[in-house]
Every structure is written in structure tokens, then in C-alpha cells.
Write a protein that holds these residues in place. Structure first.
Motif, PDB file in Angstrom:
ATOM      1  N   ASN A 137       6.939  27.764  38.036  1.00  0.00           N
ATOM      2  CA  ASN A 137       5.933  27.962  39.062  1.00  0.00           C
ATOM      3  C   ASN A 137       6.117  26.984  40.206  1.00  0.00           C
ATOM      4  OD1 ASN A 137       3.732  29.078  40.222  1.00  0.00           O
ATOM      5  ND2 ASN A 137       2.299  28.546  38.610  1.00  0.00           N
ATOM      6  N   ASP A 149       4.989  25.641  44.077  1.00  0.00           N
ATOM      7  CA  ASP A 149       3.850  25.686  44.992  1.00  0.00           C
ATOM      8  C   ASP A 149       4.104  26.742  46.052  1.00  0.00           C
ATOM      9  OD1 ASP A 149       3.301  22.085  45.118  1.00  0.00           O
ATOM     10  OD2 ASP A 149       3.208  23.562  43.506  1.00  0.00           O
ATOM     11  N   LYS A 150       3.094  27.553  46.324  1.00  0.00           N
ATOM     12  CA  LYS A 150       3.302  28.644  47.269  1.00  0.00           C
ATOM     13  C   LYS A 150       3.544  28.123  48.670  1.00  0.00           C
ATOM     14  CE  LYS A 150       3.349  31.515  44.302  1.00  0.00           C
ATOM     15  NZ  LYS A 150       4.678  31.211  43.816  1.00  0.00           N
ATOM     16  N   ASN A 151       2.967  26.911  48.971  1.00  0.00           N
ATOM     17  CA  ASN A 151       3.223  26.420  50.324  1.00  0.00           C
ATOM     18  C   ASN A 151       4.555  25.709  50.419  1.00  0.00           C
ATOM     19  OD1 ASN A 151       2.249  24.403  48.733  1.00  0.00           O
ATOM     20  ND2 ASN A 151       0.464  23.959  49.989  1.00  0.00           N
ATOM     21  N   TYR A 164       7.136  27.796  49.624  1.00  0.00           N
ATOM     22  CA  TYR A 164       7.853  29.030  49.877  1.00  0.00           C
ATOM     23  C   TYR A 164       9.109  29.127  49.042  1.00  0.00           C
ATOM     24  CZ  TYR A 164       4.390  29.414  53.497  1.00  0.00           C
ATOM     25  OH  TYR A 164       3.195  29.485  54.146  1.00  0.00           O
ATOM     26  N   ASN A 165      10.290  29.198  49.662  1.00  0.00           N
ATOM     27  CA  ASN A 165      11.484  29.512  48.884  1.00  0.00           C
ATOM     28  C   ASN A 165      12.232  28.295  48.372  1.00  0.00           C
ATOM     29  OD1 ASN A 165      11.621  32.317  48.698  1.00  0.00           O
ATOM     30  ND2 ASN A 165      12.105  32.457  50.866  1.00  0.00           N
ATOM     31  N   LYS A 213      13.153  25.346  42.545  1.00  0.00           N
ATOM     32  CA  LYS A 213      12.698  24.323  41.608  1.00  0.00           C
ATOM     33  C   LYS A 213      13.716  24.319  40.483  1.00  0.00           C
ATOM     34  CE  LYS A 213       8.168  22.852  40.060  1.00  0.00           C
ATOM     35  NZ  LYS A 213       6.771  23.214  40.026  1.00  0.00           N
TER      36      LYS A 213
END
Lengths: 301, 164
Positions: free
Chosen positions: A39, A41-43, A45-46, A49
Motif C-alpha cells: 500500500n 500513499d495515494k499522494n 502517486y506512482n 515502494k
């Protein structure tokens, strides 16, 4: 008796049964852990990880840096313990010391790929103490998260040997020293000397010495490969020091020159694809129609 | 005593997971990225309790106006009395799917750009407007026989036989 047994699984049972994910059925992936590792962080973006994946088989160690994507996981770099003979280590390829070497090899490889290997030397002299990478001035260290898989994380597990190798290699992996070999639960402290012993195969050397004195036959049976290669208990530390130096000198990947395995003759027909089956159906229908048209003409006449 | 009107009232079936799809949710929901301005569908996943939108928004489509660590801000239209308000809600990514409402438009845009570029290369002027379907062309009806139907005069005696 013999003949009919009362059916255990009715069709009603099968209709309602929900299968687990394929990799869960195979017992290979822990999805609870995987969700939390992947998972992002959506902020962010791409931004990938990366996971530092360590897996042990009976005769090999696999260490990989992997990032997840919808198409499938992408492997950035990988290191196997069966590559260690290239650096001078030929026996004991699944012990704690070999895990350390594999982790170290992977770390140096990844840093070379990213161009960070000059900046982040890591811990050149393995002392067993807890070492964390210091961020340098310009580029931040390569960060990955340890993925142990389904292994039970006890103190002294070889997975943490690989972790230590990667840390000393210069990767930034969040960790605690609680699970390294040599951590004393009573003192709540890592005994760096014991850890250092494990990194250089000291525990194996002790066992070798013990067996050679007490039970020579078992020693011959158990450490036959060591004997064949002429490795004594006293040589272990020097051997591993050489291996570490060789790894740091040249961590690049060497393509194996093995031939691809030979193809065997098929004894059963190959399954057709959807397009092939449709095409053969169209052919059959055309033949039938043309055959029927001929028959009709004959009947009319 | 009467049933309440709590936040999740009347959602027994709405928020239930579909048949044989319970348990861990597939990981693509976590791997998708959303940018501000994207269109998304809000579809509640009952297995994840955090960041659930109110049941009104289930099935609505809106635009992304904010992206945070684990959730997305979506702007959705809601009709209240006589007007439509643009409501801004924050929803966790598990309850959101990328919307395909603009997919056809985007594909058509790309195709039209391609067509216009080709026409420009050839030196023609083309119109890429969509035309509505016109009336269907005329056709001759085949194999029709003509049967003339005439009414028969009312026969009082026979018809009243049933009863009166």
C-alpha cells in the motif's frame, strides 16, 4: 462394504464454496502482510515502494528487490546463494553466513544499478553491531521494506542474516536489532560479538570442531563437502572475509551460459485456443453447408 | 420501538459483500493511482469499515478534488430540495473505482485527432462530428399476398343465440 460411500461434499456445498486466492491456496502468500507492504500513499502517486524479499528453499537463498504493479510484481534486482561460488564460497549455501553474503550481494547490486554505490558504502567491516545507513548530502539512500513471507520470525532466523547483509551493504531498511542472532532477551541488548560470530559462520565452525573431536564418523558424513574442498573450522572467518571483499569488488550480474532445457515430445494433443476452436467450427460448418448444397442439388435432380 | 435513522440504517443488503466475494479484497484497489480531475465511481466495500461514505453516495460518480495518504476527496452532486449542491466527501480508496464514463469520449478524441492528422496530411477537410441516425431507407416488402377483408352484415338471429 465396498462400493458406495456416503458423499461428504454435496453439490450444494460445492456451489456455495468460496475459494481463497490462488496463492493462499498454495500457501505461498500472506495477503494480510502483502496489503500492508504494498500500500503506497495515494499522494505519492506512482512512486514505487520496494520490498526486500528473502525466501529460503532447501538448497538456495533468494533475495530480491521487488515493486508491485497491477500487471504483476516487477523485480528490480535479485541475488541467489547459488551465485556465491563465483565469489569463492562453495559450501554451506543456506546458513546464516551465506544469507548475510546474499543480502550483501543484493544490496551492492541494487546500489550499482541506481548509481549509489560510491556514496553508500555501508559497513565494510562486519562487526555484528546494529548499523543504519546515514543519509548522505545529495541523494537519499535506497529504501526497501523487509518481506519475510511466511517464515516464523524468531531471534536468530536466517532471514535476519540476509537483512543484516543488506543493511551493511548500504540499503535503508527499517528494522530493530531484536531479532538478530545474539540478542539477549534478558539484557534486552544485542551482543555484537555473538552476532559477528554468526556472520562469519562461527557457529558452524564450533560444531565442526565439536564433531571432529567427539564423533569423527558423523563429522565425515555431515561435513563431507567441506572436507572435500579442504575447508577447516579455523579457515571459516578468513574465507567469509574474502567472500565479502569479492562481493564488494564486483557485484554485477553474470548471465549463465547454461543451455535452455531440451524440449520433450508431447504425448497428448495440445489444447486449442479460443480462436482456433472458433476457426475449426467455421470450417466444419462451411463443409457441412457445401456438402448439404451438393445433396440438395442431387435431390432436386 | 421504531427503527432509527442512523448513519448506516437500511444498508443491510447495500453494504453486503457479493456472493462468494467475501474476505480479502484484491490488491489492484490499493495499487490504483488517482489524480485530481479524474472521474470515479463510489461503490462501498462493506469489508472495510474506515472511510466509508454515507449510503447516499453509493453508486454516484464524481470528480477527484483531493488526494491524501489513504483516501480521495470526491466532489459529487446532491439534489437538496430545489437545487443541486456540489458535495465534497473524503472516501478511502477501497470504496472507489475509476469511472468509465469518459472512456468513450477519450477514445473518440484520440481517434478524431488521428483522423484529422491524416486528413491534413492528405490535404482534405473532414468533419468528425457524430451524426444522429437518420430515418431508415425505404424497402420493398417481399413475398406479400393481398387479402381483402370486408365486414360481414350483422346477423341478428345467429348472434343472439348465446343469450340475451
Amino acid at each position: 462394504m465396498g462400493g458406495f460411500v456416503k458423499t461428504q461434499k454435496t453439490s450444494a456445498y460445492s456451489k456455495r464454496f468460496q475459494v481463497k486466492f490462488k496463492r493462499r491456496r498454495a500457501g505461498k502468500t500472506d495477503y494480510r502482510a502483502r496489503i500492508r507492504l504494498i500500500n503506497q500513499d495515494k499522494n505519492k502517486y506512482n512512486t514505487p515502494k520496494y520490498r526486500f524479499v528473502v525466501r529460503f528453499t532447501n538448497k538456495d537463498i533468494t533475495a530480491q528487490i521487488i515493486s508491485a504493479s497491477i500487471a504483476g510484481d516487477m523485480v528490480l534486482a535479485s541475488a541467489y546463494s547459488h551465485e556465491l561460488p563465483r565469489y569463492g564460497l562453495e559450501v554451506g549455501l543456506t546458513n546464516y553466513a551465506a544469507a548475510y553474503c546474499t543480502g550483501l550481494l543484493l544490496a551492492r547490486r541494487v546500489l550499482k544499478i541506481r548509481g549509489l554505490d560510491q556514496e553508500y558504502e555501508g559497513n565494510v567491516e562486519a562487526t555484528g553491531e546494529d548499523f543504519s545507513v546515514e543519509p548522505a548530502d545529495e541523494r537519499r539512500p535506497f529504501r526497501a521494506l523487509l518481506d519475510v513471507g511466511l517464515v516464523r520470525t524468531t531471534t536468530g532466523n536466517r532471514v535476519f542474516g540476509a537483512l543484516k547483509g543488506a543493511l551493511d551493504g548500504g540499503l535503508d531498511i527499517p528494522h530493530s536489532e531484536k531479532r538478530f542472532a545474539g540478542f539477549k532477551k534478558d539484557d534486552k541488548q544485542l551482543d555484537a560479538d555473538i552476532h559477528r560470530k554468526y556472520i562469519y559462520g562461527g557457529h558452524v565452525a564450533d560444531y565442526m570442531k565439536n564433531l571432529a573431536e567427539e564423533e569423527p564418523e558423523k563429522y565425515q558424513a555431515h561435513f563431507s563437502e567441506y572436507i572435500k574442498k579442504g575447508i577447516e573450522a579455523e579457515d571459516m572467518e578468513a574465507l567469509y572475509k574474502k567472500v565479502h571483499a569479492a562481493i564488494r569488488a564486483d557485484p554485477s550480474v553474470v548471465k549463465s551460459t547454461k543451455q535452455p532445457p531440451m524440449e520433450h515430445k508431447r504425448y497428448n494433443p495440445k489444447k486449442l485456443t479460443y480462436e482456433q476452436r472458433k476457426a475449426s467450427l467455421v470450417e466444419r460448418l462451411n463443409q457441412l453447408n457445401s456438402g448439404a448444397a451438393d445433396d440438395d442439388d442431387e435431390d432436386d435432380e | 420501538m421504531p427503527a432509527g435513522h442512523g448513519l448506516r440504517s437500511r444498508t443491510r443488503d447495500l453494504f453486503a459483500r457479493p456472493f462468494r466475494k467475501k474476505g480479502y479484497i484484491p490488491l489492484t484497489t490499493y495499487l490504483r493511482t488517482y489524480k485530481i480531475g479524474d472521474y470515479v465511481d463510489v461503490k462501498v466495500n462493506g469489508a472495510v469499515h474506515k472511510g466509508m461514505p454515507h449510503k447516499f453516495y453509493h453508486g454516484r460518480t464524481g470528480r477527484v478534488w483531493n488526494v491524501t495518504k489513504r483516501a480521495i476527496g470526491v466532489e459529487i452532486n446532491k439534489q437538496v430540495n430545489g437545487r443541486i449542491i456540489r458535495k465534497r466527501i473524503h472516501v478511502r480508496v477501497e470504496h472507489v473505482q475509476p469511472s468509465r464514463c469518459t472512456e468513450e469520449f477519450r477514445l473518440r478524441k484520440a481517434k478524431n485527432d488521428q483522423l484529422k492528422a491524416d486528413a491534413k496530411a492528405r490535404g482534405e477537410v473532414i468533419s468528425t462530428k457524430r451524426q444522429p441516425l437518420g430515418p431508415k431507407p425505404g424497402f420493398m416488402v417481399g413475398g406479400a399476398t393481398i387479402e381483402t377483408v370486408t365486414p360481414i352484415p350483422y346477423d341478428v338471429v345467429n348472434d343472439l343465440k348465446g343469450g340475451y
